[in-house]
Design a protein around this motif. Structure first.
Motif, PDB file in Angstrom:
ATOM      1  N   THR A  72      26.569  20.228  87.019  1.00 50.71           N
ATOM      2  CA  THR A  72      26.310  20.492  88.440  1.00 50.71           C
ATOM      3  C   THR A  72      27.547  21.063  89.107  1.00 50.71           C
ATOM      4  O   THR A  72      27.471  22.031  89.875  1.00 50.71           O
ATOM      5  N   GLY A  73      28.705  20.477  88.822  1.00 57.01           N
ATOM      6  CA  GLY A  73      29.945  20.974  89.403  1.00 57.01           C
ATOM      7  C   GLY A  73      30.271  22.387  88.957  1.00 57.01           C
ATOM      8  O   GLY A  73      30.723  23.215  89.758  1.00 57.01           O
ATOM      9  N   CYS A  74      30.043  22.681  87.683  1.00 54.02           N
ATOM     10  CA  CYS A  74      30.333  24.029  87.172  1.00 54.02           C
ATOM     11  C   CYS A  74      29.417  25.068  87.796  1.00 54.02           C
ATOM     12  O   CYS A  74      29.848  26.185  88.106  1.00 54.02           O
ATOM     13  N   ILE A  75      28.137  24.722  87.972  1.00 52.21           N
ATOM     14  CA  ILE A  75      27.199  25.669  88.580  1.00 52.21           C
ATOM     15  C   ILE A  75      27.608  25.981  90.014  1.00 52.21           C
ATOM     16  O   ILE A  75      27.668  27.144  90.430  1.00 52.21           O
ATOM     17  N   THR A  76      27.899  24.940  90.784  1.00 53.37           N
ATOM     18  CA  THR A  76      28.280  25.164  92.177  1.00 53.37           C
ATOM     19  C   THR A  76      29.655  25.816  92.277  1.00 53.37           C
ATOM     20  O   THR A  76      29.898  26.621  93.178  1.00 53.37           O
ATOM     21  N   MET A  88      40.632  30.052  92.465  1.00 52.27           N
ATOM     22  CA  MET A  88      40.586  28.660  91.996  1.00 52.27           C
ATOM     23  C   MET A  88      40.789  27.679  93.137  1.00 52.27           C
ATOM     24  O   MET A  88      40.180  26.606  93.157  1.00 52.27           O
ATOM     25  N   LEU A  89      41.637  28.030  94.087  1.00 51.01           N
ATOM     26  CA  LEU A  89      41.925  27.122  95.193  1.00 51.01           C
ATOM     27  C   LEU A  89      40.674  26.754  95.980  1.00 51.01           C
ATOM     28  O   LEU A  89      40.596  25.672  96.566  1.00 51.01           O
ATOM     29  N   GLY A  90      39.690  27.636  95.980  1.00 51.00           N
ATOM     30  CA  GLY A  90      38.483  27.357  96.746  1.00 51.00           C
ATOM     31  C   GLY A  90      37.316  26.842  95.928  1.00 51.00           C
ATOM     32  O   GLY A  90      36.285  26.476  96.502  1.00 51.00           O
ATOM     33  N   THR A  91      37.430  26.787  94.596  1.00 47.41           N
ATOM     34  CA  THR A  91      36.261  26.449  93.774  1.00 47.41           C
ATOM     35  C   THR A  91      36.468  25.273  92.827  1.00 47.41           C
ATOM     36  O   THR A  91      35.493  24.593  92.480  1.00 47.41           O
ATOM     37  N   GLN A  92      37.689  25.016  92.388  1.00 41.95           N
ATOM     38  CA  GLN A  92      37.901  23.985  91.370  1.00 41.95           C
ATOM     39  C   GLN A  92      37.526  22.597  91.868  1.00 41.95           C
ATOM     40  O   GLN A  92      37.200  21.704  91.066  1.00 41.95           O
ATOM     41  N   SER A 110      30.897  27.923  90.077  1.00 39.96           N
ATOM     42  CA  SER A 110      30.694  29.326  89.726  1.00 39.96           C
ATOM     43  C   SER A 110      30.132  30.104  90.902  1.00 39.96           C
ATOM     44  O   SER A 110      30.622  31.188  91.242  1.00 39.96           O
ATOM     45  N   GLY A 111      29.109  29.532  91.554  1.00 43.43           N
ATOM     46  CA  GLY A 111      28.565  30.188  92.738  1.00 43.43           C
ATOM     47  C   GLY A 111      29.589  30.275  93.851  1.00 43.43           C
ATOM     48  O   GLY A 111      29.686  31.292  94.557  1.00 43.43           O
ATOM     49  N   GLY A 112      30.379  29.203  94.019  1.00 39.15           N
ATOM     50  CA  GLY A 112      31.425  29.217  95.039  1.00 39.15           C
ATOM     51  C   GLY A 112      32.505  30.234  94.750  1.00 39.15           C
ATOM     52  O   GLY A 112      33.080  30.833  95.670  1.00 39.15           O
ATOM     53  N   ALA A 113      32.802  30.451  93.457  1.00 37.97           N
ATOM     54  CA  ALA A 113      33.818  31.442  93.085  1.00 37.97           C
ATOM     55  C   ALA A 113      33.368  32.850  93.456  1.00 37.97           C
ATOM     56  O   ALA A 113      34.162  33.665  93.940  1.00 37.97           O
ATOM     57  N   TRP A 114      32.090  33.153  93.222  1.00 38.00           N
ATOM     58  CA  TRP A 114      31.570  34.454  93.641  1.00 38.00           C
ATOM     59  C   TRP A 114      31.680  34.613  95.154  1.00 38.00           C
ATOM     60  O   TRP A 114      32.071  35.675  95.655  1.00 38.00           O
ATOM     61  N   ASN A 115      31.334  33.555  95.876  1.00 37.39           N
ATOM     62  CA  ASN A 115      31.413  33.607  97.334  1.00 37.39           C
ATOM     63  C   ASN A 115      32.852  33.731  97.800  1.00 37.39           C
ATOM     64  O   ASN A 115      33.162  34.483  98.734  1.00 37.39           O
ATOM     65  N   ALA A 116      33.754  32.999  97.138  1.00 39.39           N
ATOM     66  CA  ALA A 116      35.164  33.022  97.529  1.00 39.39           C
ATOM     67  C   ALA A 116      35.828  34.351  97.211  1.00 39.39           C
ATOM     68  O   ALA A 116      36.900  34.655  97.748  1.00 39.39           O
ATOM     69  N   SER A 117      35.209  35.148  96.332  1.00 40.08           N
ATOM     70  CA  SER A 117      35.818  36.427  95.959  1.00 40.08           C
ATOM     71  C   SER A 117      35.954  37.362  97.150  1.00 40.08           C
ATOM     72  O   SER A 117      36.835  38.226  97.174  1.00 40.08           O
TER      73      SER A 117
END
Length: 580
Positions: free
Chosen positions: A500-504, A449-453, A506-513
């Motif tokens: 738009t924020g949710c899409i990015t 969450m720290l990297g995507t919210q 979500s993609g950022g959360a996968w990347n941040a994983s």
């Protein structure tokens, strides 16, 4: 397009102008000095040694900032071109938007694994190859969010504005510079801020590169932090964090805050807002005679020349297009060229996919099923982190975006919180988790969450700030308050930005994983079962079949979810919830 007011001031050349000139001169000298460090001789056998001496942090900070701004410039250029093509050409949209889904889901380590060897090969005896690989990695953390924002703004252009541009017979360049970019400006500015902050998140990964069993480090705050973590040097970690905060605050106040103030001139409204954002730097530049001189004798002539050149090119392309439409043979020839180019691209992509598929097939069905199962674990964390992010960012974002006075004080705080790379506090979190025996399978969710919210928060703020003041006045006239105001005005107005924020996010959360599911402190490893930790481990060992399989599965998850869920909400925002 002028940035500052063009009237000739009555005040004389003074201390303000001396200060501005000195700052610009110091900035240019610094850029030249820092840039010279990017082209020094380099070889993998004789690598640079990264110091953990606090005295080296100012130079390291400058190198990191230079990489960030170069990557942002490239991201902005790609955003304007890619987003325009995707929004205006329905055939291209069917290819470019799914491709964008894939690109934003590819982890930074995946890009580094492929590009680091290529860039080093382009500049074999220079550090520039590694620098370009690092800048490209930062670029991949910035570009996709901005592109989604710009594309969405163009697809939600009000019909009356389109009709006016058609009546005025704007060519594609005039429509782009006078209508599309101004309309998208507020969302683009706030998403640029978020994307710039996202670049900080992967700064350590891009400056301290460990791929294919090879460790390469560049001078920068990220590599300083990585070296301090390896040594277990907590004071050095603290120095790096303080340096990062100082950098973020300076960039916010000297760069982003003036741009936010300037962008308010593009807000769609018929009545002027009572309170507007302010910036000391913006006011200072407006008062400086030197800035007006530079605008009059340098910037404006260059802008006019560029505008005239593109305007001429637009007229020629329009004329050529109309001639091609009138000549049957030439129109067939143009169509044939388009199909040849498309088939060539598809053949190249298919060939690469075939080679990657052969490598993945060598893993066996059992291994592939295991990787898909890991993807399901990460999917659960992505969904939970996105939902928790929406629950708090929507009310807070609306609160900030609809209160200019509050925005003045909260923007620097939000910018610091969003821009500060969360992985820099991971060592402290790791120590806390180890001391309290926290289950990292769940404990990795707050790290994600720290990297995507922040993607959601910044888009909601942009949507709230873009609400026309006349609609707010109408809500007051009809005495809308509480839930009625949210249902009738706020939620419909911010809905496109929220999606738009949710899409990015979500993609950022996968990347941040890849960072949040595997945290290392000295000899201790906190490892959550998931696709992110799997990709991190196989990338470090250079296991190409596993790397390709992991990235392919992650891309498949993102594309399927975007197609089945997010895309439908996107279409709803395009057709129902936009200004007309």
């Amino acid at each position: 397009m002028a940035v500052f007011t063009s009237h000739i001031p009555t005040r004389r050349f003074g201390l303000t102008d001396i200060f501005v000139i000195a700052f610009v001169f110091a900035l240019l000298v610094s850029v030249l000095h820092l840039g010279a460090g990017m082209v020094i001789p380099f070889s993998p056998e004789n690598q640079l040694e990264i110091s953990t001496d606090p005295a080296d942090l100012p130079y390291y900070a400058g190198r990191s900032l230079l990489r960030m701004f170069i990557a942002y410039g490239a991201s902005l250029l790609v955003t304007l071109v890619y987003g325009s093509i995707a929004a205006k050409n329905r055939t291209a949209e069917k290819v470019l938007i799914p491709l964008l889904d894939i690109l934003q889901s590819v982890p930074v380590l995946g890009f580094l694994s492929v590009t680091i060897t290529m860039f080093i090969g382009l500049f074999p005896a220079s550090l520039l190859g590694v620098e370009l690989a690092s800048i490209f990695a930062i670029f991949t953390g910035q570009c996709w969010n901005m592109t989604f924002s710009f594309y969405h703004s163009l697809t939600t252009l009000p019909k009356d504005l389109k009709e006016v541009s058609a009546m005025l017979r704007f060519n594609w360049w005039q429509r782009f510079i006078r209508l599309e970019v101004p309309f998208a400006m507020i969302g683009l500015v706030w998403n640029s801020m978020m994307s710039f902050g996202g670049g900080w998140f992967f700064l350590a990964a891009s400056e301290a590169i460990t791929v294919l069993n090879e460790s390469i480090r560049l001078p920068g705050v990220g590599s300083f932090m990585a070296a301090a973590v390896e040594d277990g040097n907590m004071p050095a970690v603290g120095y790096a964090i303080v340096t990062m905060i100082v950098m973020i605050v300076l960039v916010d106040q000297l760069f982003w805050r003036p741009i936010v103030v300037w962008s308010q001139k593009f807000k769609m409204e018929r009545t002027e807002a009572v309170e507007v954002p302010t910036s000391f730097v913006y006011d200072l530049l407006q008062r400086a005679v030197f800035v007006v001189w530079m605008q009059k004798y340098c910037f404006r002539p260059i802008a006019k020349a560029v505008y005239a050149a593109f305007n001429l090119a637009a007229r020629l392309t329009n004329r050529t297009a109309s001639q091609l439409e009138s000549v049957t043979l030439l129109s067939y020839l143009a169509a044939a060229i388009k199909w040849i180019l498309l088939l060539t691209i598809l053949y190249s992509v298919g060939q690469q996919a075939y080679q990657g598929g052969r490598m993945v097939a060598s893993l066996g069905l059992d291994k592939l099923e295991e990787i898909i199962a890991l993807g399901c674990y990460t999917l659960g964390r992505v969904m939970v982190s996105s939902l928790l992010g929406v629950l708090w960012t929507v009310p807070v974002g609306v609160w900030i975006g609809t209160n200019p006075r509050l925005s003045k004080f909260s923007q620097p705080v939000v910018q610091v919180a969003a821009s500060f790379p969360a992985n820099m506090i991971y060592p402290f979190v790791a120590v806390f988790y180890l001391q309290h025996s926290v289950n990292f399978e769940l404990g990795s969710i707050p790290l994600m969450m720290l990297g995507t919210q922040w993607y959601i928060l910044f888009n909601v703020i942009a949507g709230a700030m873009a609400i026309p003041n006349d609609l707010k006045e109408a809500a007051k006239v009809y005495k809308l308050s509480g839930w009625q105001k949210w249902r009738k005005l706020i939620l419909p107005a911010i809905f496109p930005y929220l999606i738009t924020g949710c899409i990015t996010a979500s993609g950022g959360a996968w990347n941040a994983s890849i960072i949040s599911e595997l945290v290392i402190w000295k000899e201790d490893r906190l490892n959550a079962t998931g696709l992110g930790s799997f990709i991190s481990q196989v990338t470090a060992t250079g296991d190409w079949p596993d790397i390709i399989a992991g990235i392919a599965v992650m891309c498949a998850f993102v594309v399927v979810i975007n197609r089945l869920f997010w895309r439908r909400l996107y279409q709803l925002s395009e057709t129902k919830y936009h200004l007309n």
